[in-house]
Design a protein around this motif. Structure first.
Motif, short mmCIF file in Angstrom:
data_model
loop_
_atom_site.label_atom_id
_atom_site.label_comp_id
_atom_site.label_asym_id
_atom_site.label_seq_id
_atom_site.Cartn_x
_atom_site.Cartn_y
_atom_site.Cartn_z
N ARG A 177 0.83 -1.20 0.00
CA ARG A 177 0.00 0.00 0.00
C ARG A 177 0.86 1.26 0.00
O ARG A 177 0.51 2.26 -0.62
N ALA A 178 1.98 1.21 0.71
CA ALA A 178 2.89 2.36 0.71
C ALA A 178 3.44 2.61 -0.70
O ALA A 178 3.54 3.76 -1.14
N LEU A 179 3.78 1.53 -1.41
CA LEU A 179 4.25 1.68 -2.79
C LEU A 179 3.15 2.28 -3.66
O LEU A 179 3.41 3.17 -4.49
N GLN A 180 1.91 1.83 -3.50
CA GLN A 180 0.81 2.38 -4.28
C GLN A 180 0.57 3.85 -3.93
O GLN A 180 0.28 4.66 -4.81
N ALA A 181 0.70 4.20 -2.65
CA ALA A 181 0.58 5.62 -2.26
C ALA A 181 1.66 6.45 -2.93
O ALA A 181 1.41 7.58 -3.37
N ASP A 182 2.88 5.91 -3.01
CA ASP A 182 3.96 6.62 -3.70
C ASP A 182 3.61 6.88 -5.16
O ASP A 182 3.89 7.96 -5.70
N GLU A 183 2.97 5.89 -5.80
CA GLU A 183 2.60 6.07 -7.21
C GLU A 183 1.52 7.15 -7.35
O GLU A 183 1.55 7.95 -8.31
N ILE A 184 0.58 7.18 -6.43
CA ILE A 184 -0.48 8.20 -6.46
C ILE A 184 0.11 9.59 -6.24
O ILE A 184 -0.23 10.55 -6.94
N LEU A 185 1.03 9.70 -5.28
CA LEU A 185 1.64 11.00 -5.00
C LEU A 185 2.55 11.44 -6.14
O LEU A 185 2.62 12.64 -6.45
N ALA A 186 3.23 10.51 -6.78
CA ALA A 186 4.06 10.87 -7.92
C ALA A 186 3.21 11.45 -9.04
O ALA A 186 3.59 12.42 -9.71
N ASP A 187 2.04 10.86 -9.25
CA ASP A 187 1.13 11.41 -10.26
C ASP A 187 0.64 12.80 -9.84
O ASP A 187 0.57 13.72 -10.66
N ALA A 188 0.30 12.97 -8.56
CA ALA A 188 -0.18 14.26 -8.08
C ALA A 188 0.87 15.35 -8.22
O ALA A 188 0.53 16.54 -8.38
N ASN A 189 2.15 14.96 -8.18
CA ASN A 189 3.23 15.94 -8.23
C ASN A 189 3.75 16.20 -9.63
O ASN A 189 4.71 16.96 -9.79
N GLN A 190 3.14 15.59 -10.63
CA GLN A 190 3.59 15.83 -12.00
C GLN A 190 3.44 17.29 -12.39
O GLN A 190 2.52 17.98 -11.93
N ALA A 191 4.33 17.75 -13.24
CA ALA A 191 4.26 19.12 -13.73
C ALA A 191 2.92 19.36 -14.42
O ALA A 191 2.43 18.50 -15.17
N GLY A 192 2.33 20.50 -14.15
CA GLY A 192 1.07 20.85 -14.78
C GLY A 192 -0.16 20.47 -13.98
O GLY A 192 -1.28 20.88 -14.33
N ARG A 193 0.00 19.68 -12.91
CA ARG A 193 -1.14 19.34 -12.08
C ARG A 193 -1.60 20.58 -11.31
O ARG A 193 -0.77 21.40 -10.87
N PRO A 194 -2.89 20.74 -11.09
CA PRO A 194 -3.37 21.88 -10.29
C PRO A 194 -2.81 21.80 -8.86
O PRO A 194 -2.65 20.70 -8.31
N PRO A 195 -2.52 22.94 -8.25
CA PRO A 195 -2.04 22.91 -6.87
C PRO A 195 -3.12 22.51 -5.86
O PRO A 195 -2.79 22.11 -4.74
N LEU A 196 -4.38 22.64 -6.24
CA LEU A 196 -5.49 22.28 -5.36
C LEU A 196 -5.88 20.83 -5.66
O LEU A 196 -6.29 20.51 -6.78
N GLN A 197 -5.75 19.95 -4.65
CA GLN A 197 -5.94 18.52 -4.91
C GLN A 197 -6.66 17.83 -3.77
O GLN A 197 -6.55 18.22 -2.60
N VAL A 198 -7.37 16.75 -4.15
CA VAL A 198 -8.06 15.87 -3.21
C VAL A 198 -7.73 14.43 -3.58
O VAL A 198 -7.75 14.07 -4.76
N VAL A 199 -7.39 13.62 -2.60
CA VAL A 199 -7.23 12.18 -2.78
C VAL A 199 -8.11 11.50 -1.73
O VAL A 199 -7.94 11.75 -0.53
N GLY A 200 -9.04 10.69 -2.18
CA GLY A 200 -9.94 10.02 -1.24
C GLY A 200 -10.31 8.65 -1.72
O GLY A 200 -10.16 8.32 -2.90
N GLY A 201 -10.83 7.84 -0.82
CA GLY A 201 -11.29 6.52 -1.18
C GLY A 201 -11.00 5.50 -0.10
O GLY A 201 -10.81 5.83 1.07
N ASP A 202 -10.94 4.24 -0.52
CA ASP A 202 -10.71 3.11 0.37
C ASP A 202 -9.21 2.79 0.33
O ASP A 202 -8.71 2.21 -0.64
N PHE A 203 -8.50 3.15 1.40
CA PHE A 203 -7.06 2.89 1.48
C PHE A 203 -6.78 1.49 2.04
O PHE A 203 -5.61 1.07 2.07
#
Length: 288
Positions: A177-203
């Motif tokens: 799960r930690a590895l999957q969280a890293d993948e989600i955060l890497a996507d969130a940090n990509q250039a061009g992503r909006p600075p305002l973000q929400v991540v939710g769901g079943d962890f």
């Protein structure tokens, strides 16, 4: 697809979307209600719809994340319901949906378990991210697909807000799960992503026992949650220290979370329900 050598854990991305929202994009309330709910494969779909429409904590939500939402699944009730679409139509929201699991080889009649984002605001720049598998569901269950994240940009007034709906691995003790969280955060940090973000769901943080320790404390939180705490994300339900899943014969667990970045948050909590084995959670945010 499989006969041609396709990977059963990473089938092609097939998305569904439609527009039912009755709100103009420039109409931005003082705060926005975010809801996340694992609806248990739609086993009580009408009760889910009734609660989303009438519950005072959920009714009028601006963004809803749904996990384990059925489409054409013979084991949902009613069988074959597209629950995300029905909820979007009922609540006058736009939506996008992506399958997590294709069940054609698992149960007679097939069907899918999906993740969806419902929004009062237009959805664009949609991305479906297959996460690194932690378990071979195809070999053991004949289930095609895997854990994933579905993300979209919402146009809210003049601002864009990135919403990611996630469903992480369950058959491990935390590192996957930690590895999957890293993948989600890497996507969130990509250039061009909006600075305002929400991540939710079943962890699926089933190591969390809120009756024994504080799962929201960065020192004792499961590693996938620490990834968000350490990266400066705010806990959308800070102060709520109880379960969000009823236990399934074991002990009640805290599995569901909302994290926000760049938004001003008023923390929420879980809402009682008899419509699913998970409780819906909510919080309120406003644009800075």
């Amino acid at each position: 697809y499989l006969a041609g050598g396709g990977d059963p854990a990473r089938p092609p991305h097939v998305l569904e979307a439609d527009r039912f929202s009755d709100r103009l994009p420039h109409q931005v309330p003082a705060s926005l209600r975010l809801v996340s709910w694992n609806v248990e494969y739609g086993r009580h779909s009408q009760a889910v719809l009734d609660q989303l429409r009438a519950d005072p904590e959920l009714a009028g939500a601006d963004v809803i994340i749904l996990t384990e939402v059925p489409r054409d699944d013979p084991e949902s009730d009613p069988p074959g319901i597209n629950l995300a679409r029905e909820a979007a139509r009922l609540l006058r929201m736009d939506y996008v949906l992506a399958p997590s699991w294709y069940r054609a080889l698992e149960v007679p009649g097939g069907g899918e378990h999906c993740t969806a984002i419902l929004s009062k605001y237009p959805l664009g720049n949609v991305q479906h991210l297959r996460l690194t598998p932690a378990f071979d569901h195809y070999r053991t269950l004949r289930r095609i697909g895997g854990r994933h994240a579905l993300a979209a940009d919402l146009q809210i007034g003049t601002r864009r807000v990135r919403v990611s709906a996630v469903h992480l691995a369950t058959r491990d003790f935390g590192p996957e799960r930690a590895l999957q969280a890293d993948e989600i955060l890497a996507d969130a940090n990509q250039a061009g992503r909006p600075p305002l973000q929400v991540v939710g769901g079943d962890f699926n943080t089933w190591n969390c026992s809120p009756f024994r320790w504080d799962c929201t404390d960065p020192l004792t939180a499961e590693s996938c949650l620490r990834r968000f705490f350490d990266s400066g994300w705010a806990d959308g339900t800070a102060g709520f220290r109880s379960f969000t899943q009823k236990g399934l014969g074991f002990f009640p667990q805290r599995l569901d979370w909302i994290f926000v970045r760049g938004l001003l948050v008023v923390p929420g909590r879980a809402v009682p329900t008899s419509a699913a084995d998970h409780l819906p959670i909510f919080c309120d945010v406003s644009l800075p």
